[in-house]
Design an enzyme around this catalytic site. Sequence first.
Site, PDB file in Angstrom:
ATOM      1  N   SER A 100     -50.734 -56.684  25.725  1.00  0.00           N
ATOM      2  CA  SER A 100     -51.248 -56.827  27.086  1.00  0.00           C
ATOM      3  C   SER A 100     -50.927 -55.671  28.036  1.00  0.00           C
ATOM      4  O   SER A 100     -51.456 -55.637  29.148  1.00  0.00           O
ATOM      5  CB  SER A 100     -50.730 -58.127  27.700  1.00  0.00           C
ATOM      6  OG  SER A 100     -51.479 -59.215  27.230  1.00  0.00           O
ATOM      7  N   LYS A 139     -47.861 -57.282  38.576  1.00  0.00           N
ATOM      8  CA  LYS A 139     -48.711 -58.252  37.880  1.00  0.00           C
ATOM      9  C   LYS A 139     -48.410 -59.640  38.430  1.00  0.00           C
ATOM     10  O   LYS A 139     -47.238 -59.967  38.654  1.00  0.00           O
ATOM     11  CB  LYS A 139     -48.419 -58.177  36.374  1.00  0.00           C
ATOM     12  CG  LYS A 139     -49.298 -59.057  35.512  1.00  0.00           C
ATOM     13  CD  LYS A 139     -49.012 -58.817  34.020  1.00  0.00           C
ATOM     14  CE  LYS A 139     -49.916 -59.676  33.144  1.00  0.00           C
ATOM     15  NZ  LYS A 139     -49.733 -59.392  31.698  1.00  0.00           N
ATOM     16  N   SER A 151     -53.881 -58.516  28.787  1.00  0.00           N
ATOM     17  CA  SER A 151     -53.977 -59.256  30.025  1.00  0.00           C
ATOM     18  C   SER A 151     -53.647 -58.442  31.280  1.00  0.00           C
ATOM     19  O   SER A 151     -54.103 -58.793  32.362  1.00  0.00           O
ATOM     20  CB  SER A 151     -53.059 -60.470  29.971  1.00  0.00           C
ATOM     21  OG  SER A 151     -51.702 -60.070  29.929  1.00  0.00           O
TER      22      SER A 151
END
Lengths: 488, 95
Positions: A178, A79, A154
């Site tokens: 997330s 990420k 997210s």
Amino acid sequence: MTDLVNLHISDALDLLNKKEISSVELTKAHLVEMEKGRVLNAYITETPERALADAEASDKRRANGEKLGALDGIPIANKDLYCTKGIRTTAASKILSKFIPPYESTVTQKLKEAGTVMLGKVNTDQFAMGGSTATSYFGVTKNPWGLDLVPGGSSGGSAAAVAAGLCMGATGSDTGGSIRQPASFCGITGIKPTYGRCSRYGIVAFASSLDQAGPMARSVKDCALMLREMAGPDQFDSTVAELPVPDYTLALTGDIRGKKIGIPKEYRPNGLNPEVAKIWDKGIQLLKDAGAEVIDISLPHTKYALPVYYIVACAEASSNLSRYDGVRYTTRVEGKTLDEMYENTRTDGFGPEVIRRILLGTFVLSAGFYDAYYTRAQRVRRLIYNDFVEAFKQVDAIVVPAAPTPALSYEAFKNMSPVDTYLGDVFTTPASLAGVPSLSLPIGLSDGGLPIGLQIIGKHFDENTVFQIGDVLEKSAGFDLNPHRVKG
Amino acid sequence: MSFNEQTIKTIANLARLKFPQEDEAKFAKDINGILDWVEQLKEVNVDGVEPLVSVSPRENAVRADVVTDGSLQTELMANAPESVQGFYEVPRMVE
């Protein structure tokens, strides 16, 4: 020939160890798939040269009989919230769009030492603020189950990349859901471990009392393999527990007879999406069939978790994001005075959702409002925490939906009010506030053919039970993991 | 609570943000919507409840008092938009 981009990490490790495939072959197959999958916009930065160098080094270690890491030769994505030394780390924002960290986050360093191959950095909502990746400065990621759908967020870039075979596993991070909500939207598995299990060092901070790193992959076992390498004490993060990290794969016994599973009534409000309710009921039946004891429980303060979360998270974010001031992090918009330079840089560099959260957070921390909003939210947070502690005197784990709906369309998402988008975190924020571990895994499909996941929430630092139950549910649900593969 | 045009100016200034008027109005409306929604927390009886600040199991952590900054000055300065001889440069503050 084996479909290399469809393998589980556990199977790929077997093939690598038997020398039936090489890490370079495995990595190249993923690089080809990443190219075909660019329509998804899952990656912000692809690092093919780094990936091939990592893979060659791994193959060499294996050929020479050197000591191998637990994930040696496995291609993964990170990420773009994790600082990677010498590789741009943007937090999907304009303000960090040119930032090249001079150091490596602890979690990605550990994964490097475990022998993984880094394919690149994947998309997220800007500063991890959002549930769709729509707030990314680099554009929304598309869900491989339908290109008009959001992948959730997210960690939506991670989820989409894992689901589409653009990596074997990925790091995610979870502040209020997330990891768990995008896992449900994309039909993959992910775990938010206990707060204090993984180091936050080098992860761009959003809300420090909630942020937690975790793995996302295509099976419970793969998540167990990854988490073991990611977790553990760290001299650079004093909130990490000084506890040994177990080999989570040993918990996957396939036997959950006699386990007590709590089903909290507060997660079944009037108007719960019937398809989500159906999947939840299916999961409960599968647990009963496997010999678990299902018990109705109550977590009375559940409905307050979401507003508490938004106050606490935004307050912490407003403080954490004050460091982006045009002095240290590559981007500056000039002004006549120092304050004007700060204002110009920050107003230009943050997207609207980040600005909203900074404003809300600054407000709830400001003189005259601090007690009414921030302190009150922290008090209610304790009541939510106590709910879980009480419930876990009675049960070994709690099973609830991961998200209130299957993946939404980008069009629908764009037109929602801020509060309406926040409602997507309704089932995930309670475990975040309590700091307990929670695994999200796909159980079945909606009538429209979209994946729907459930969460298994466990006691603090009892990821073992969470994995154990998740493994049984995964095998009994028999979920078909493949979305319609993206063809370029 | 009404997050009005004056509040948005004050809060934006505290956060070192500055918007044109139409954006101020839009953000004020959004924040008002969120504040209306969090009003529900007032229903909860929190008398005698200690605020929960951290869920970390660790109380405090101490280490030996040695420099462990990584000696990364040059590398860190590489990200500075403006720098002079290893220092960050900002607009003049003192005439």
